[in-house]
Design an enzyme around this catalytic site. Structure first.
Site, PDB file in Angstrom:
ATOM      1  N   GLU A 220       0.825  -1.207   0.000  1.00  0.00           N
ATOM      2  CA  GLU A 220       0.000   0.000   0.000  1.00  0.00           C
ATOM      3  C   GLU A 220       0.862   1.261   0.000  1.00  0.00           C
ATOM      4  O   GLU A 220       0.506   2.267  -0.631  1.00  0.00           O
ATOM      5  CB  GLU A 220      -0.939   0.001   1.205  1.00  0.00           C
TER       6      GLU A 220
ATOM      7  N   ASP B 296     -10.107   6.222  -2.092  1.00  0.00           N
ATOM      8  CA  ASP B 296      -8.988   6.817  -2.820  1.00  0.00           C
ATOM      9  C   ASP B 296      -9.521   7.354  -4.142  1.00  0.00           C
ATOM     10  O   ASP B 296     -10.732   7.447  -4.349  1.00  0.00           O
ATOM     11  CB  ASP B 296      -7.859   5.806  -3.029  1.00  0.00           C
TER      12      ASP B 296
ATOM     13  N   TYR C 253      -6.828   6.087   4.267  1.00  0.00           N
ATOM     14  CA  TYR C 253      -6.988   5.073   3.224  1.00  0.00           C
ATOM     15  C   TYR C 253      -6.097   3.860   3.493  1.00  0.00           C
ATOM     16  O   TYR C 253      -6.556   2.707   3.451  1.00  0.00           O
ATOM     17  CB  TYR C 253      -6.659   5.658   1.855  1.00  0.00           C
TER      18      TYR C 253
END
Length: 352
Positions: free
Chosen positions: A39, A138, A120
């Site tokens: 991520e 996002d 997020y």
């Protein structure tokens, strides 16, 4: 509602994902470390580029302990070419914090508190690693939700962010939050594209408000346009008897912690005589060496700025003293020092 209170929107996305979801090396795992690294890499990087970096990064740092034990230079070298190097420094600092606290946090607040982790990223990690009901929001999610539900609230305002966060939370498949989050992200990345979305083959087309009203290209809405600034740089590659001089960039600007040759920055596009007369070059006495222009007007685009760079080489027969802040490195070992992509372009232009 479908599938034991799963929202029909979520159920449709999950069905689509079962056939079209991407096969990625950080999926099919509940390891929070692997998910976290992926991520962070993907925060400002396309999957196509981030894929190989993730594989190499995990080979180099297979556990959070390995990452924590590495030096910052090691981490920056592994990150070289991905850009946005603050991500790498934050990842490294957070790894050390995780090891110090005895393991990776297993709740949203603990994950969110890690350096470099926002709402997020925390939602993605917690939903995929622990099955916690946190919805990701996002750019892909903004686009899918704004188009399907016809929402014109600007996504770069407080009201817009709150509205989309509330909507995303309401749509979340709370029994399978990780599955749903991956489905909506892939749907935005592969189907509901920013330009030329594949509406003709979209399983959600029948309920898409933007398609019905002809506003697909108008959504999502932003209230402000990003201002792009120009910066004018001149790099001087100083070569001394098989060695090169490199300087580590300080904190407080782009590429902090990375290395580069001598840099002179101007508030305008400089001429070659202006570069030669610049005060940072004076300690090297360029009149003693051989000066050549390598390239001029090299354009390098970042998110909020455009860099226009000129490249020069100064070959000196000797160096009496090494100016403060510089290291003298055998040219054959300059690859040991992580550099920005713009400096990599200089190396390529040098041809060696």
């Amino acid at each position: 509602m479908a599938d034991n209170d799963t929202h029909p929107f979520a159920a449709a996305l999950e069905t689509w994902y079962a056939s079209h979801g991407r096969d990625l090396p950080w999926r099919g795992t509940h390891d929070p470390y692997r998910i976290w690294v992926s991520e962070i890499i993907l925060q400002q990087t396309r999957v196509a580029q981030g894929y190989d970096y993730f594989v190499r990064f995990m080979e180099r740092f297979p556990t959070v302990g390995h990452l924590a034990a590495a030096t910052e230079d090691d981490v920056l070298r592994a990150w070289q070419g991905l850009g946005y190097y603050t991500r790498a420094r934050n990842l490294h600092a957070a790894a050390r914090a995780v090891v110090a606290q005895g393991g990776f946090p297993a709740d949203y607040a603990g994950v969110r508190a890690l350096r470099g982790v926002g709402d997020y990223t925390a939602a993605a990690i917690c939903s995929m690693a622990y099955g916690l009901p946190h919805a990701v929001v996002d750019g892909n999610v903004y686009r899918v939700l704004s188009r399907y539900f016809g929402l014109a609230t600007p996504i770069d305002t407080t009201a817009g962010r709150r509205a989309f966060a509330d909507l995303a939370a309401g749509l979340l498949d709370r029994r399978r939050p990780g599955l749903y989050n991956q489905a909506v992200m892939d749907f935005g990345a592969l189907q509901c594209l920013p330009r030329a979305p594949q509406c003709g083959a979209c399983p959600l087309a029948h309920g898409c408000e933007a398609l019905r009203t002809g506003r697909v290209d108008e959504l999502p809405v932003k209230a402000r346009r990003t201002q792009v600034a120009e910066r004018f740089l001149a790099y001087i590659y100083i070569y001394v008897s098989g060695d090169v001089l490199l300087h580590r960039r300080p904190a407080g600007d782009i590429w902090a912690g990375l290395y580069e040759p001598l840099l002179v920055e101007f508030d305008h596009r400089p001429t070659e005589p202006e570069v030669l007369a610049a005060s940072p070059l004076a300690p090297f006495t360029p009149s003693r060496g051989v000066w050549r222009c390598v390239a001029q007007g090299v354009r390098h685009v970042l998110t909020h700025r455009v860099l226009l760079a000129d490249f020069y080489q100064l070959s000196l027969p000797s160096l009496e003293a090494l100016p403060e802040g510089f290291v003298r490195v055998p040219e054959s070992r300059r690859g040991d020092y992580a550099v920005p992509r713009l400096v990599s372009l200089l190396y390529e232009r040098l041809g060696r």
